[in-house]
Design an enzyme around this catalytic site. Structure first.
Site, PDB file in Angstrom:
ATOM      1  N   SER A  64       7.115   0.035  -1.035  1.00  0.00           N
ATOM      2  CA  SER A  64       6.356  -1.224  -1.116  1.00  0.00           C
ATOM      3  C   SER A  64       6.826  -2.302  -0.151  1.00  0.00           C
ATOM      4  O   SER A  64       6.123  -3.295   0.033  1.00  0.00           O
ATOM      5  CB  SER A  64       6.413  -1.774  -2.535  1.00  0.00           C
ATOM      6  OG  SER A  64       5.439  -1.138  -3.313  1.00  0.00           O
ATOM      7  N   LYS A  67       4.451  -3.337   2.427  1.00  0.00           N
ATOM      8  CA  LYS A  67       3.253  -4.155   2.177  1.00  0.00           C
ATOM      9  C   LYS A  67       3.225  -5.482   2.937  1.00  0.00           C
ATOM     10  O   LYS A  67       2.205  -5.816   3.535  1.00  0.00           O
ATOM     11  CB  LYS A  67       3.066  -4.359   0.671  1.00  0.00           C
ATOM     12  CG  LYS A  67       2.718  -3.052  -0.071  1.00  0.00           C
ATOM     13  CD  LYS A  67       2.810  -3.231  -1.583  1.00  0.00           C
ATOM     14  CE  LYS A  67       2.464  -1.939  -2.331  1.00  0.00           C
ATOM     15  NZ  LYS A  67       2.744  -2.061  -3.777  1.00  0.00           N
ATOM     16  N   TYR A 191      -2.262   4.759   3.301  1.00  0.00           N
ATOM     17  CA  TYR A 191      -1.347   3.846   2.616  1.00  0.00           C
ATOM     18  C   TYR A 191      -0.057   4.573   2.210  1.00  0.00           C
ATOM     19  O   TYR A 191       1.052   4.051   2.352  1.00  0.00           O
ATOM     20  CB  TYR A 191      -2.060   3.236   1.391  1.00  0.00           C
ATOM     21  CG  TYR A 191      -1.120   2.684   0.364  1.00  0.00           C
ATOM     22  CD1 TYR A 191      -0.453   1.468   0.579  1.00  0.00           C
ATOM     23  CD2 TYR A 191      -0.847   3.378  -0.816  1.00  0.00           C
ATOM     24  CE1 TYR A 191       0.446   0.986  -0.360  1.00  0.00           C
ATOM     25  CE2 TYR A 191       0.047   2.902  -1.759  1.00  0.00           C
ATOM     26  CZ  TYR A 191       0.689   1.707  -1.522  1.00  0.00           C
ATOM     27  OH  TYR A 191       1.590   1.221  -2.438  1.00  0.00           O
ATOM     28  N   TYR A 243       7.601  -8.184  -7.977  1.00  0.00           N
ATOM     29  CA  TYR A 243       6.843  -7.770  -9.167  1.00  0.00           C
ATOM     30  C   TYR A 243       6.849  -8.909 -10.188  1.00  0.00           C
ATOM     31  O   TYR A 243       6.774 -10.070  -9.809  1.00  0.00           O
ATOM     32  CB  TYR A 243       7.421  -6.480  -9.775  1.00  0.00           C
ATOM     33  CG  TYR A 243       7.644  -5.373  -8.776  1.00  0.00           C
ATOM     34  CD1 TYR A 243       6.563  -4.809  -8.096  1.00  0.00           C
ATOM     35  CD2 TYR A 243       8.907  -4.891  -8.490  1.00  0.00           C
ATOM     36  CE1 TYR A 243       6.760  -3.782  -7.182  1.00  0.00           C
ATOM     37  CE2 TYR A 243       9.110  -3.856  -7.583  1.00  0.00           C
ATOM     38  CZ  TYR A 243       8.033  -3.313  -6.928  1.00  0.00           C
ATOM     39  OH  TYR A 243       8.227  -2.311  -6.032  1.00  0.00           O
ATOM     40  N   VAL A 261      10.132   0.915  -4.542  1.00  0.00           N
ATOM     41  CA  VAL A 261      10.619   1.874  -5.543  1.00  0.00           C
ATOM     42  C   VAL A 261      11.733   2.781  -5.054  1.00  0.00           C
ATOM     43  O   VAL A 261      12.373   3.439  -5.866  1.00  0.00           O
ATOM     44  CB  VAL A 261       9.525   2.813  -6.101  1.00  0.00           C
ATOM     45  CG1 VAL A 261       8.683   2.127  -7.130  1.00  0.00           C
ATOM     46  CG2 VAL A 261       8.702   3.443  -5.024  1.00  0.00           C
TER      47      VAL A 261
HETATM   48  N1  GLN Z   1       4.151   4.238  -2.588  1.00  0.00           N
HETATM   49  C1  GLN Z   1       4.429   3.588  -3.835  1.00  0.00           C
HETATM   50  C2  GLN Z   1       3.182   3.485  -4.712  1.00  0.00           C
HETATM   51  O1  GLN Z   1       2.133   3.178  -4.266  1.00  0.00           O
HETATM   52  C3  GLN Z   1       5.026   2.243  -3.550  1.00  0.00           C
HETATM   53  C4  GLN Z   1       5.293   1.486  -4.803  1.00  0.00           C
HETATM   54  C5  GLN Z   1       6.448   0.554  -4.743  1.00  0.00           C
HETATM   55  O2  GLN Z   1       7.359   0.661  -3.916  1.00  0.00           O
HETATM   56  N2  GLN Z   1       6.459  -0.344  -5.692  1.00  0.00           N
HETATM   57  O3  GLN Z   1       3.238   3.751  -5.880  1.00  0.00           O
END
Ligand code: GLN
Length: 417
Positions: A64, A67, A191, A243, A261
């Protein structure tokens, strides 16, 4: 002279190692195989100096943390208005993989939740571009931010794609609502490829420093993003980067950040530094346990809370005059981490000059705790190297400058009238 910054970071790494609570993310099977004890911290100043400790060469998938960077790419390619028409900037108060849409417009609430990130990914490269073209644009943009060529981790990519039902569901809903037109499967695959790009903490720190430096790369000097884009990205990191812990994070740490994650956390302090921390065990909100701890400590010790403003960087060095028998460094303003770091860097360059070193603090308003620690360390080194060290400190901004073992710098009278 050994860097007191690195020494401090090593100490922080050792102090935090004991924090071994939390769990690995396992919904992406390949991530559950990570070595849980990996731990690394890196920091890059906007002047392009990187300090790192621990497993700092070890690559992991960006997840993430991609992003905000993909958001920067879309803003750069499409412009702020076109992106704002598709994706909002409000925090959600819901999990990152919820379909959190704004009432009325159906825009995903922000680019840091999956619904927003999949939409943003669909905007990379021209409409109708293939999966490969969008993935290429992503890798290319991220590589420019990092200043080196980045690659994708094929096995994490495949592993996530096989289990990405929830992201497919989100993409089908978004497409059904007319948020984007791209093929849902292709958008998710792109993605997921974006999330599988491999970085080290040093890459994160450099990429962050580029955003901290108004989009200008601290080594290559390239204008990777505009100042407006950099600011916009940091703004959403403040409200939605961590988050559901974003509010607590900002009040305690005060650094725009994004976590992922795989256990990474990116922090960006505008005008100062980019920071990358990695350790895979996550807390209940999905943030790295050790990473959160490290950032809390760093922010406190170095005075990095964004809402504690002051004069930053090498602005604190007013002048340096090198006379035959002495060198005088005049300093000014509020000296925080980046100011002290600039002073240390300057001192390292003067290292060979012999004779007396005079530090004039008469225009210094305040030295923060970390700056004081770094500065005293610098004085200690100079004395150990055989210099005579004098300070001019009429306002006592450096009270009790004990350098250890009751060694003190010589106090010189101020010539201020
Ligand atoms: N690739 C992961 C997902 O879409 C990324 C999520 C994350 O790092 N929070 O679930």
């Amino acid at each position: 002279m050994e860097s007191p910054v690195r020494k401090y970071m090593l100490q922080l790494l050792e102090e935090t190692r004991g924090q071994d609570g939390g769990e690995l993310a396992d919904y992406i099977p390949e991530l559950a195989k990570a070595r849980p004890d990996v731990f690394a911290i890196a920091m890059t100043t906007i002047e392009g100096r990187t300090y790192s400790v621990g497993d700092d060469e070890r690559e992991f998938t960006i997840q993430s943390i991609s992003k905000p960077f993909a958001y920067a790419a879309a803003l750069t390619d499409r412009g702020l208005d076109a992106v704002a028409a598709k994706v909002g900037v409000e925090p959600t108060g819901e999990a990152f993989n919820e379909l959190s849409l704004e009432r009325g417009t159906n825009r995903p609430k922000n680019p840091l939740i999956n619904a927003g990130a999949i939409t943003i990914h669909s905007m990379l490269a021209e409409p109708g571009s293939s999966l490969e073209e969008r993935a290429e644009r992503t890798v290319e943009f991220f590589s420019r931010l990092a200043g080196r060529h980045l690659e994708m981790d094929e096995s994490v990519f495949r592993s996530e794609l096989e289990t990405a039902d929830r992201n497919f569901a989100l993409a089908h809903m978004l497409r059904n609502l007319g948020v984007f037109e791209e093929h849902a499967h292709q958008a998710v695959a792109g993605y997921v490829a974006q999330c599988a790009i491999k970085v080290t903490v040093r890459d994160l720190a450099v990429m962050g420093a580029t955003l901290a430096n108004r989009g200008v790369h601290p080594f290559t000097g390239e204008h990777v993003a505009s100042r407006e884009v950099a600011r916009q990205v940091l703004a959403v990191m403040v409200s939605a980067g961590m988050y559901d812990a974003s509010g607590t994070w900002f009040s305690n740490v005060g650094i725009p950040a994004k976590s992922g994650v795989s256990g990474g956390i990116l922090g960006v302090l505008p005008g100062q530094v980019g920071i990358g921390v990695m350790s895979p065990r996550l807390d209940r909100q999905g943030n790295s346990v050790r990473g959160v701890r490290v950032f809390n400590k760093l922010s406190q010790d170095m005075g990095l809370h964004l809402l504690d403003a002051g004069i930053f960087g090498s602005n604190v060095i007013r002048s340096v005059s090198e006379e035959p028998h002495e060198t005088i460094m005049r300093m000014q303003g509020v000296i925080q981490f980046s100011g002290a770091e600039a002073i240390m860097h300057r001192l390292a360059g003067l290292e060979c000059a012999s004779g007396t070193m005079v530090f004039d603090l008469s225009r210094v308003t305040r030295l923060d705790a970390m700056a004081r620690r770094m500065f005293l360390e610098g004085l200690r080194r100079l004395i150990a190297d055989g210099h005579r060290v004098e300070i001019i400190d009429p306002d006592d901004v450096l009270p009790d400058p004990n350098l250890g073992g009751n060694v003190y710098p010589v106090q010189r009278e101020s010539d201020r009238g």
